[in-house]
Design an enzyme around this catalytic site. Structure first.
Site: not given
Length: 147
Positions: A40, A68
C-alpha cells in the site's frame, strides 16, 4: 513488525483508499499479499491526498508497520493495476550481506519530499495516467475491497 519473507501468490482483494482498523491513518492502493499483509501507499491523516504524513514518507524502506510493504503512491498504484491475482512476489529480508538485495537498493531513487504540499482538493486529485484499467486485457477479475 517484520514483514514475512518468502514467495507468495498475491490474492485478488484490492482496496483503492482505506482507513486502517482502529487508527486515524489512511493509505491508497491496497493489494493483498498474504494474511493481513498488503502492498500500500504511504500514510495519510485523512481521506485526502494532500494530507500525506511526512513521517510515513521519511520512513519508507524501514520496519515501521505491522508487516505491510509501504510504498510511494506511484509504486503502490503500479502494483494495484498491474499485478493480477496469483502473481508471484518475493519478499526479502534485505540484509546488507545480501548482494541481490543490495543491487536492487542501489537502483532505487526516492524523490525528495516536497517542501510545499500540492494544492489539492478532496475528490479533485489530478489523474496522471493516460490509460484506464478497462483498456488492459485481463482474465481474472479483481475484487474491490469495501473498506
Amino acid at each position: 513488525t517484520q514483514s514475512p519473507t518468502g514467495t507468495f501468490k498475491m490474492k485478488s482483494y484490492r482496496v483503492r483508499y482505506a482507513l486502517f482498523n482502529n487508527t486515524t491513518s489512511y493509505a491508497q492502493y491496497w493489494s493483498l499479499i498474504t494474511g493481513r499483509i498488503y502492498f500500500h501507499s504511504l500514510l495519510y491523516s485523512a481521506k485526502d491526498a494532500s494530507t500525506y504524513t511526512t513521517t510515513s514518507y521519511n520512513n519508507l524502506g524501514t520496519n515501521v508497520s505491522h508487516g505491510c510493504i509501504r510504498l510511494t503512491v506511484p509504486d503502490a498504484r503500479w502494483i494495484w493495476y498491474n499485478c493480477a491475482p496469483e502473481t508471484e512476489v518475493e519478499i526479502r529480508k534485505g540484509s546488507k550481506k545480501d548482494k541481490e538485495t543490495a543491487a536492487i537498493r542501489e537502483k532505487l531513487k526516492l524523490p525528495k519530499l516536497p517542501s510545499k504540499r500540492p494544492a489539492l482538493k478532496p475528490g479533485k486529485i489530478p489523474m496522471t495516467d493516460n490509460w484506464t484499467i478497462d483498456e488492459i486485457p485481463h482474465e481474472v477479475e479483481f475484487i474491490q475491497g469495501s473498506q
